[in-house]
Design a protein around this motif. Structure first.
Motif, PDB file in Angstrom:
ATOM      1  N   SER A 279     -11.955   5.518   4.445  1.00 10.32           N
ATOM      2  CA  SER A 279     -10.920   4.628   3.949  1.00 10.32           C
ATOM      3  C   SER A 279      -9.567   5.029   4.527  1.00 10.32           C
ATOM      4  O   SER A 279      -9.187   6.200   4.490  1.00 10.32           O
ATOM      5  CB  SER A 279     -10.848   4.674   2.420  1.00 10.32           C
ATOM      6  N   ILE A 280      -8.849   4.040   5.035  1.00 13.76           N
ATOM      7  CA  ILE A 280      -7.506   4.303   5.571  1.00 13.76           C
ATOM      8  C   ILE A 280      -6.445   3.594   4.727  1.00 13.76           C
ATOM      9  O   ILE A 280      -5.302   3.420   5.156  1.00 13.76           O
ATOM     10  CB  ILE A 280      -7.382   3.873   7.046  1.00 13.76           C
TER      11      ILE A 280
ATOM     12  N   LYS B 100     -12.974   0.026  18.197  1.00 18.46           N
ATOM     13  CA  LYS B 100     -13.125   1.467  18.384  1.00 18.46           C
ATOM     14  C   LYS B 100     -14.409   2.032  17.783  1.00 18.46           C
ATOM     15  O   LYS B 100     -14.968   2.996  18.299  1.00 18.46           O
ATOM     16  CB  LYS B 100     -11.925   2.195  17.770  1.00 18.46           C
ATOM     17  N   THR B 101     -14.866   1.466  16.659  1.00 19.70           N
ATOM     18  CA  THR B 101     -16.038   2.030  15.979  1.00 19.70           C
ATOM     19  C   THR B 101     -17.314   1.238  16.229  1.00 19.70           C
ATOM     20  O   THR B 101     -18.417   1.774  16.045  1.00 19.70           O
ATOM     21  CB  THR B 101     -15.806   2.092  14.457  1.00 19.70           C
ATOM     22  N   GLY B 102     -17.182  -0.032  16.586  1.00 16.82           N
ATOM     23  CA  GLY B 102     -18.351  -0.883  16.726  1.00 16.82           C
ATOM     24  C   GLY B 102     -18.795  -1.496  15.418  1.00 16.82           C
ATOM     25  O   GLY B 102     -19.768  -2.247  15.378  1.00 16.82           O
ATOM     26  N   TYR B 103     -18.076  -1.189  14.328  1.00 14.73           N
ATOM     27  CA  TYR B 103     -18.396  -1.733  13.009  1.00 14.73           C
ATOM     28  C   TYR B 103     -17.210  -2.547  12.480  1.00 14.73           C
ATOM     29  O   TYR B 103     -16.051  -2.158  12.659  1.00 14.73           O
ATOM     30  CB  TYR B 103     -18.684  -0.613  12.003  1.00 14.73           C
ATOM     31  N   LYS B 104     -17.518  -3.651  11.811  1.00 18.98           N
ATOM     32  CA  LYS B 104     -16.461  -4.384  11.133  1.00 18.98           C
ATOM     33  C   LYS B 104     -16.033  -3.618   9.893  1.00 18.98           C
ATOM     34  O   LYS B 104     -16.824  -2.892   9.291  1.00 18.98           O
ATOM     35  CB  LYS B 104     -16.941  -5.784  10.775  1.00 18.98           C
ATOM     36  N   ALA B 105     -14.780  -3.776   9.512  1.00 18.85           N
ATOM     37  CA  ALA B 105     -14.219  -3.019   8.393  1.00 18.85           C
ATOM     38  C   ALA B 105     -14.569  -3.663   7.056  1.00 18.85           C
ATOM     39  O   ALA B 105     -14.866  -4.854   6.972  1.00 18.85           O
ATOM     40  CB  ALA B 105     -12.703  -2.931   8.542  1.00 18.85           C
ATOM     41  N   SER B 106     -14.509  -2.855   6.008  1.00 18.20           N
ATOM     42  CA  SER B 106     -14.610  -3.339   4.634  1.00 18.20           C
ATOM     43  C   SER B 106     -13.195  -3.408   4.061  1.00 18.20           C
ATOM     44  O   SER B 106     -12.394  -2.506   4.291  1.00 18.20           O
ATOM     45  CB  SER B 106     -15.462  -2.387   3.780  1.00 18.20           C
ATOM     46  N   LEU B 107     -12.901  -4.463   3.315  1.00 18.17           N
ATOM     47  CA  LEU B 107     -11.566  -4.627   2.743  1.00 18.17           C
ATOM     48  C   LEU B 107     -11.679  -4.959   1.266  1.00 18.17           C
ATOM     49  O   LEU B 107     -12.377  -5.898   0.885  1.00 18.17           O
ATOM     50  CB  LEU B 107     -10.806  -5.745   3.455  1.00 18.17           C
ATOM     51  N   HIS B 108     -10.987  -4.183   0.425  1.00 22.44           N
ATOM     52  CA  HIS B 108     -10.893  -4.505  -1.003  1.00 22.44           C
ATOM     53  C   HIS B 108      -9.483  -4.972  -1.316  1.00 22.44           C
ATOM     54  O   HIS B 108      -8.503  -4.346  -0.921  1.00 22.44           O
ATOM     55  CB  HIS B 108     -11.227  -3.298  -1.879  1.00 22.44           C
ATOM     56  N   MET B 109      -9.398  -6.084  -2.051  1.00 23.45           N
ATOM     57  CA  MET B 109      -8.116  -6.608  -2.497  1.00 23.45           C
ATOM     58  C   MET B 109      -8.145  -6.798  -4.007  1.00 23.45           C
ATOM     59  O   MET B 109      -9.064  -7.417  -4.542  1.00 23.45           O
ATOM     60  CB  MET B 109      -7.811  -7.949  -1.825  1.00 23.45           C
ATOM     61  N   CYS B 110      -7.154  -6.258  -4.687  1.00 24.95           N
ATOM     62  CA  CYS B 110      -7.057  -6.394  -6.138  1.00 24.95           C
ATOM     63  C   CYS B 110      -6.445  -7.741  -6.509  1.00 24.95           C
ATOM     64  O   CYS B 110      -5.731  -8.362  -5.725  1.00 24.95           O
ATOM     65  CB  CYS B 110      -6.190  -5.276  -6.721  1.00 24.95           C
ATOM     66  N   GLY B 111      -6.727  -8.167  -7.739  1.00 27.04           N
ATOM     67  CA  GLY B 111      -6.091  -9.347  -8.296  1.00 27.04           C
ATOM     68  C   GLY B 111      -6.677 -10.649  -7.805  1.00 27.04           C
ATOM     69  O   GLY B 111      -7.709 -10.696  -7.129  1.00 27.04           O
ATOM     70  N   ASN B 112      -6.005 -11.736  -8.166  1.00 21.41           N
ATOM     71  CA  ASN B 112      -6.436 -13.078  -7.771  1.00 21.41           C
ATOM     72  C   ASN B 112      -5.916 -13.377  -6.372  1.00 21.41           C
ATOM     73  O   ASN B 112      -4.729 -13.627  -6.171  1.00 21.41           O
ATOM     74  CB  ASN B 112      -5.923 -14.116  -8.768  1.00 21.41           C
TER      75      ASN B 112
ATOM     76  N   LEU C  55     -18.160   6.882  12.146  1.00 22.46           N
ATOM     77  CA  LEU C  55     -17.852   6.266  10.866  1.00 22.46           C
ATOM     78  C   LEU C  55     -17.256   4.876  11.046  1.00 22.46           C
ATOM     79  O   LEU C  55     -16.500   4.622  11.995  1.00 22.46           O
ATOM     80  CB  LEU C  55     -16.863   7.112  10.055  1.00 22.46           C
ATOM     81  N   GLY C  56     -17.582   3.993  10.112  1.00 22.02           N
ATOM     82  CA  GLY C  56     -16.885   2.727  10.010  1.00 22.02           C
ATOM     83  C   GLY C  56     -15.600   2.919   9.230  1.00 22.02           C
ATOM     84  O   GLY C  56     -15.264   4.025   8.815  1.00 22.02           O
ATOM     85  N   ILE C  57     -14.894   1.821   8.988  1.00 19.14           N
ATOM     86  CA  ILE C  57     -13.582   1.888   8.345  1.00 19.14           C
ATOM     87  C   ILE C  57     -13.552   0.998   7.104  1.00 19.14           C
ATOM     88  O   ILE C  57     -14.049  -0.134   7.112  1.00 19.14           O
ATOM     89  CB  ILE C  57     -12.471   1.448   9.318  1.00 19.14           C
ATOM     90  N   ALA C  58     -12.971   1.541   6.038  1.00 23.13           N
ATOM     91  CA  ALA C  58     -12.722   0.785   4.813  1.00 23.13           C
ATOM     92  C   ALA C  58     -11.216   0.719   4.592  1.00 23.13           C
ATOM     93  O   ALA C  58     -10.482   1.637   4.954  1.00 23.13           O
ATOM     94  CB  ALA C  58     -13.404   1.450   3.623  1.00 23.13           C
ATOM     95  N   MET C  59     -10.781  -0.378   3.988  1.00 19.60           N
ATOM     96  CA  MET C  59      -9.362  -0.545   3.667  1.00 19.60           C
ATOM     97  C   MET C  59      -9.222  -1.067   2.237  1.00 19.60           C
ATOM     98  O   MET C  59     -10.086  -1.793   1.746  1.00 19.60           O
ATOM     99  CB  MET C  59      -8.696  -1.529   4.639  1.00 19.60           C
ATOM    100  N   ALA C  60      -8.117  -0.701   1.601  1.00 20.17           N
ATOM    101  CA  ALA C  60      -7.761  -1.245   0.290  1.00 20.17           C
ATOM    102  C   ALA C  60      -6.245  -1.329   0.240  1.00 20.17           C
ATOM    103  O   ALA C  60      -5.564  -0.360   0.561  1.00 20.17           O
ATOM    104  CB  ALA C  60      -8.297  -0.368  -0.835  1.00 20.17           C
TER     105      ALA C  60
END
Length: 355
Positions: A148-149, A236-248, A199-204
């Motif tokens: 996670s970045i 760079k990683t060859g994997y699509k990132a995961s993204l979490h967004m809070c709220g509506n 490693l892949g990448i996660a974002m929040a």
């Protein structure tokens, strides 16, 4: 102790992921509960030790994964680690989650002193680099790993303070973009470093919630940097990132649907069926079991019923669905509650992405 396949499952998480991506049947729906500091309490490791000791970080991940068998391990540096590498400060209490101390940037003259971090040599990032090295060797053929970045806008809020940052969106536009540039380049350096270990990448990016800044400010201060990061991570990683967004987030789905995403993780306030129909044809969606009302406080029957509801609605997403919690599970939750969540996922039966 090493990472091991869960005996309750027919497939490893990597096998399950490949099956879903290839359009073949998986033994169950991919399941990714957000457990954050919960893993510290589960493994009896202090929160400060967890965030500063690579061996204890890895041990906590092994204990949690081997018990529950969920489908992805996500390590740091997170918003916290990158903010600290840039000079920010966090408080690590004996109990409870860490929180930001006094903001680093009182005026934008300080930004002139900031340079993007070099993740491969930064002393704060080194602990996460060591954890990535250790776990990547164990996780091969078992479970996907992501680092996670955080999110650029949320890191900026840590360094500047939320109220000041929101005011800056109107009064210090050029200065804010300078800060976001330093942060984004620091995140890209972390992507480069984690790519070395597969490693892949996660974002929040919780402070980028449109309830706080609105769609027009999201478009100006969040969208270009997040798009740049998701595309860079894929390259760079060859994997699509995961993204979490809070709220509506419904009023910014038009932006979220353009990112290179492995999944868009949705808060439990979102109507999952609506999301499956409206944005699930653009990106895979993940969600959105209530982490407090259901996972922490619910009965076994309530957890099973809610998981079944989410899976039924999420299956309508053309790009695919991942069962997840709507946000982090509270750190003091009863570990058995998460056993029930995983058992409920298994009870839903085989999963195949909608054709």
């Amino acid at each position: 102790m090493k990472l091991e396949k869960n005996k309750k499952d027919q497939m490893t998480p990597i096998e399950r992921k490949k099956a879903v991506e290839n359009g073949t049947r998986a033994d169950r729906v991919i399941t990714v509960p957000f457990i954050s500091e919960f893993k510290c309490y589960l493994s009896n490791i202090s929160i400060r030790d967890f965030w500063f000791d690579a061996k204890k970080m890895a041990r906590a991940e092994r204990i949690a994964f081997n018990r529950y068998g969920y489908d992805r391990i996500v390590i740091g540096p997170n918003t916290r680690g990158i903010a600290e590498a840039l000079g920010g400060t966090y408080i690590y209490p004996e109990k409870g989650v860490p929180y930001a101390a006094t903001p680093l940037i009182f005026d934008y003259g300080k930004v002139d002193e900031l340079e993007p971090i070099r993740a491969n040599t930064d002393t704060r990032i080194a602990v996460f680099k060591e954890e990535a090295k250790v776990l990547s060797e164990e996780a091969q053929e078992i479970v996907p790993l992501e680092a996670s970045i955080g999110g650029p806008f949320t890191i900026a809020a840590t360094l500047r303070g939320v109220e000041s940052l929101l005011r800056d969106c109107r009064k210090c536009v050029n200065e804010l973009h300078r800060l976001l540039r330093v942060i984004t380049d620091s995140q890209k350096s972390c992507i480069d470093m984690m790519a070395q270990y597969g490693l892949g990448i996660a974002m929040a990016d919780p402070v980028a919630n449109p309830a706080l800044i609105g769609p027009s400010m999201y478009e100006k201060f969040v969208f270009p940097y997040t798009k740049e990061l998701t595309e860079y991570a894929f390259e760079k990683t060859g994997y699509k990132a995961s993204l979490h967004m809070c709220g509506n987030t419904r009023n910014i789905w038009k932006y979220l649907g353009t990112y290179q995403l492995n999944e868009l993780s949705l808060d439990n306030v979102i109507d999952l069926e609506q999301a499956a129909n409206e944005i699930g044809n653009k990106v895979p969606i993940a969600g959105n079991v209530d982490p407090v009302g259901i996972v922490m406080k619910g009965t076994k029957e309530e957890i099973f019923a809610e998981v079944q509801r989410c899976v039924k609605q999420g299956r309508k997403a053309k790009k695919g669905y991942i069962l997840a919690t709507g946000c982090d599970i509270p750190e003091m939750s009863d570990p058995q509650q998460l056993d029930w969540l995983m058992d409920a996922a298994r009870a839903c039966g085989e999963y195949r992405k909608r054709q």
